[in-house]
Scaffold this motif. Structure first.
Motif, PDB file in Angstrom:
ATOM      1  N   TRP A  63       0.805  -1.219   0.000  1.00 23.51           N
ATOM      2  CA  TRP A  63       0.000   0.000   0.000  1.00 23.51           C
ATOM      3  C   TRP A  63       0.839   1.271   0.000  1.00 23.51           C
ATOM      4  O   TRP A  63       0.523   2.241  -0.682  1.00 23.51           O
ATOM      5  CB  TRP A  63      -0.924   0.003   1.213  1.00 23.51           C
ATOM      6  CG  TRP A  63      -2.097  -0.900   1.057  1.00 23.51           C
ATOM      7  CD1 TRP A  63      -2.186  -2.212   1.444  1.00 23.51           C
ATOM      8  CD2 TRP A  63      -3.353  -0.568   0.457  1.00 23.51           C
ATOM      9  NE1 TRP A  63      -3.417  -2.718   1.115  1.00 23.51           N
ATOM     10  CE2 TRP A  63      -4.159  -1.720   0.524  1.00 23.51           C
ATOM     11  CE3 TRP A  63      -3.870   0.583  -0.113  1.00 23.51           C
ATOM     12  CZ2 TRP A  63      -5.458  -1.751   0.026  1.00 23.51           C
ATOM     13  CZ3 TRP A  63      -5.162   0.574  -0.605  1.00 23.51           C
ATOM     14  CH2 TRP A  63      -5.944  -0.588  -0.527  1.00 23.51           C
ATOM     15  N   GLU A  64       1.890   1.292   0.796  1.00 23.03           N
ATOM     16  CA  GLU A  64       2.680   2.521   0.950  1.00 23.03           C
ATOM     17  C   GLU A  64       3.224   3.023  -0.374  1.00 23.03           C
ATOM     18  O   GLU A  64       3.013   4.186  -0.764  1.00 23.03           O
ATOM     19  CB  GLU A  64       3.819   2.256   1.936  1.00 23.03           C
ATOM     20  CG  GLU A  64       4.710   3.460   2.168  1.00 23.03           C
ATOM     21  CD  GLU A  64       5.892   3.115   3.059  1.00 23.03           C
ATOM     22  OE1 GLU A  64       6.928   3.773   2.918  1.00 23.03           O
ATOM     23  OE2 GLU A  64       5.780   2.173   3.881  1.00 23.03           O
ATOM     24  N   SER A  65       3.911   2.156  -1.102  1.00 22.20           N
ATOM     25  CA  SER A  65       4.522   2.568  -2.365  1.00 22.20           C
ATOM     26  C   SER A  65       3.480   2.962  -3.401  1.00 22.20           C
ATOM     27  O   SER A  65       3.626   3.963  -4.113  1.00 22.20           O
ATOM     28  CB  SER A  65       5.391   1.434  -2.921  1.00 22.20           C
ATOM     29  OG  SER A  65       6.446   1.127  -2.038  1.00 22.20           O
ATOM     30  N   TYR A 170       1.277   8.251   2.642  1.00 20.99           N
ATOM     31  CA  TYR A 170       2.399   7.528   3.256  1.00 20.99           C
ATOM     32  C   TYR A 170       1.994   6.977   4.627  1.00 20.99           C
ATOM     33  O   TYR A 170       2.254   5.808   4.939  1.00 20.99           O
ATOM     34  CB  TYR A 170       3.598   8.462   3.387  1.00 20.99           C
ATOM     35  CG  TYR A 170       4.765   7.870   4.150  1.00 20.99           C
ATOM     36  CD1 TYR A 170       5.623   6.959   3.545  1.00 20.99           C
ATOM     37  CD2 TYR A 170       4.991   8.210   5.489  1.00 20.99           C
ATOM     38  CE1 TYR A 170       6.687   6.409   4.241  1.00 20.99           C
ATOM     39  CE2 TYR A 170       6.048   7.673   6.189  1.00 20.99           C
ATOM     40  CZ  TYR A 170       6.891   6.771   5.570  1.00 20.99           C
ATOM     41  OH  TYR A 170       7.943   6.229   6.269  1.00 20.99           O
ATOM     42  N   ILE A 171       1.363   7.820   5.439  1.00 17.59           N
ATOM     43  CA  ILE A 171       0.955   7.380   6.778  1.00 17.59           C
ATOM     44  C   ILE A 171      -0.075   6.259   6.685  1.00 17.59           C
ATOM     45  O   ILE A 171       0.012   5.244   7.397  1.00 17.59           O
ATOM     46  CB  ILE A 171       0.385   8.570   7.574  1.00 17.59           C
ATOM     47  CG1 ILE A 171       1.444   9.663   7.727  1.00 17.59           C
ATOM     48  CG2 ILE A 171      -0.113   8.108   8.940  1.00 17.59           C
ATOM     49  CD1 ILE A 171       0.897  10.951   8.314  1.00 17.59           C
ATOM     50  N   GLY A 173      -0.562   4.195   4.163  1.00 19.21           N
ATOM     51  CA  GLY A 173       0.076   2.999   3.618  1.00 19.21           C
ATOM     52  C   GLY A 173       0.854   2.225   4.666  1.00 19.21           C
ATOM     53  O   GLY A 173       0.879   0.992   4.666  1.00 19.21           O
ATOM     54  N   ARG A 174       1.498   2.957   5.586  1.00 18.10           N
ATOM     55  CA  ARG A 174       2.271   2.306   6.647  1.00 18.10           C
ATOM     56  C   ARG A 174       1.372   1.542   7.620  1.00 18.10           C
ATOM     57  O   ARG A 174       1.780   0.542   8.202  1.00 18.10           O
ATOM     58  CB  ARG A 174       3.064   3.365   7.420  1.00 18.10           C
ATOM     59  CG  ARG A 174       4.114   4.090   6.602  1.00 18.10           C
ATOM     60  CD  ARG A 174       5.418   3.336   6.520  1.00 18.10           C
ATOM     61  NE  ARG A 174       6.088   3.304   7.806  1.00 18.10           N
ATOM     62  CZ  ARG A 174       7.265   2.722   8.009  1.00 18.10           C
ATOM     63  NH1 ARG A 174       7.864   2.091   7.008  1.00 18.10           N
ATOM     64  NH2 ARG A 174       7.829   2.746   9.195  1.00 18.10           N
ATOM     65  N   ARG A 175       0.148   2.039   7.782  1.00 15.12           N
ATOM     66  CA  ARG A 175      -0.756   1.434   8.762  1.00 15.12           C
ATOM     67  C   ARG A 175      -1.619   0.316   8.178  1.00 15.12           C
ATOM     68  O   ARG A 175      -2.154  -0.500   8.914  1.00 15.12           O
ATOM     69  CB  ARG A 175      -1.681   2.510   9.353  1.00 15.12           C
ATOM     70  CG  ARG A 175      -0.954   3.570  10.155  1.00 15.12           C
ATOM     71  CD  ARG A 175      -1.928   4.574  10.731  1.00 15.12           C
ATOM     72  NE  ARG A 175      -1.243   5.608  11.491  1.00 15.12           N
ATOM     73  CZ  ARG A 175      -1.854   6.618  12.093  1.00 15.12           C
ATOM     74  NH1 ARG A 175      -3.174   6.718  12.029  1.00 15.12           N
ATOM     75  NH2 ARG A 175      -1.173   7.523  12.758  1.00 15.12           N
ATOM     76  N   GLU A 177      -2.927  -3.017   6.471  1.00 15.59           N
ATOM     77  CA  GLU A 177      -2.560  -4.396   6.192  1.00 15.59           C
ATOM     78  C   GLU A 177      -2.907  -4.712   4.742  1.00 15.59           C
ATOM     79  O   GLU A 177      -3.733  -4.056   4.126  1.00 15.59           O
ATOM     80  CB  GLU A 177      -3.334  -5.341   7.114  1.00 15.59           C
ATOM     81  CG  GLU A 177      -3.044  -5.119   8.591  1.00 15.59           C
ATOM     82  CD  GLU A 177      -3.869  -6.040   9.466  1.00 15.59           C
ATOM     83  OE1 GLU A 177      -4.709  -6.781   8.913  1.00 15.59           O
ATOM     84  OE2 GLU A 177      -3.679  -5.996  10.685  1.00 15.59           O
TER      85      GLU A 177
END
Length: 370
Positions: A63-65, A170-171, A173-175, A177
């Motif tokens: 997700w992040e990228s 970004y935030i 995507g980091r969270r 799953e």
């Protein structure tokens, strides 16, 4: 949800600012109606091609990228518009922006399906719809007027806003799953009905957004009419979410198809002569707005109801392809018809296409649990 709303609002601000302004910029550069129609057509072509690849990209890169890439592709290429109004340059910028838009649209609606309980999904899609619609109210309706009054560069600057969306992306995507990987092929047959309904109404809405500034006899008419369209679309998309949770989506679909058809006929009537009939135009754009916003919400609900949770990503991609394919086809086809006849005739054709989906609106699609 706040992160999804923030990312969506910034992304759609950049998208909405240029939706009517980029074609107008091409017209100022000397493009005819056919060339002007290609601007949003190119945007939607690369959008749809990208949407086909988003579910696989999420599985491979995470997700992040993918989310950050989407916001940057939607925003950064807009800077190219500062360098000229040639059709080739505008088409290049539109094509690159479509990559970002394709990513943001698929991931946004897929996140809603993942984050929200199915019993409140209609309401959540309504809130998400407001994050999509609010920038459209602000920028689609006023964009051409601002561009003419204060310079096109003003709206080009707004088109850079998706870059700021990289922060919540970004935030988020980091969270997030990963979506569950499907063990079987998604039931795309169940998605055909909502996608065709969506394609027809976005063809109508996309055509109005792209060409209204060129159809009317005064710039202020375009601003007021587009404001009517976007406000009614936002209200319809938001309000119908809760009603669909309570009463089901199906009973509201066919009246919205009829409203879209009547609205397109009224718009065609209002612009058939050199002097625009503003009262008729506003009635038409209001009806098209109700159908445009409401069917976006309801067809997305129907699409998610037709698949299992593991296939939400595929359903989101299919829905967004229908949305953007309709917008692109509306831009190109209506522009081509108008170039060979008149805008009034072209808009009538768009309304007829919407009417052809009425049998699909009446038909029932069973829910798929799990």
């Amino acid at each position: 949800m706040p992160l999804v709303v923030a990312m969506t609002a910034l992304a759609f601000s950049g998208y909405s600012a240029l939706m009517p302004v980029a074609p107008l910029w091409a017209a100022q550069g000397g493009a005819d109606a056919g060339g002007v129609g290609l601007v949003n057509g190119m945007l939607m072509l690369t959008t749809v091609l990208t949407q086909l690849m988003v579910p696989a990209a999420l599985r491979r890169f995470g997700w992040e990228s993918v989310l950050v890439t989407g916001t940057l592709f939607l925003g950064l290429p807009t800077a190219g518009l500062f360098f000229g109004d040639s059709l080739g340059l505008i088409l290049l910028v539109s094509g690159l922006r479509g990559i970002g838009f394709g990513i943001i649209t698929v991931t946004g609606s897929a996140l809603i399906a993942e984050l929200v309980d199915p019993m409140r999904r209609g309401e959540a899609i309504g809130v998400y719809g407001l994050a999509v619609a609010a920038p459209q109210i602000l920028f689609i309706s006023t964009g051409p007027w601002f561009a003419e009054r204060f310079g096109f560069e003003t709206m080009f600057a707004v088109g850079l806003l998706p870059i700021l969306g990289a922060v919540p992306a970004y935030i988020l995507g980091r969270r997030m799953e990963r979506l569950p990987k499907p063990l079987e092929r998604a039931p795309y047959r169940n998605l055909l009905r909502p996608i065709l309904l969506l394609l027809a109404v976005t063809l109508a809405g996309g055509a109005i957004i792209t060409f209204l500034a060129q159809m009317v006899s005064a710039p202020w008419m375009a601003m007021v009419a587009l404001l009517h369209l976007t406000v009614f679309a936002a209200a319809s998309r938001w309000r119908l979410g809760g009603l669909a949770d309570e009463f089901g989506a199906r009973r509201f679909v066919w009246p919205l198809v009829v409203a879209t058809t009547i609205g397109m006929a009224l718009i065609a009537f209002s612009v058939r002569e050199e002097t625009t009939q503003i009262a008729v135009l506003l009635m038409g754009t209001s009806l098209v707005g109700i159908g445009y916003g409401g069917l976006q919400n309801l067809t997305l609900l129907i699409a998610f109801d037709g698949v299992k949770r593991a296939h939400y990503g595929s359903a989101s991609a299919a829905w967004n392809i229908g949305f953007d394919a309709g917008t692109g086809i509306g831009s190109v086809a209506i522009g081509a018809i108008a170039a060979g006849s008149s805008f009034s005739t072209a808009i009538l054709v768009g309304g007829a296409i919407s009417l052809l989906t009425l049998p699909l609106a009446i038909r029932r699609t069973p829910k798929v649990n799990g």
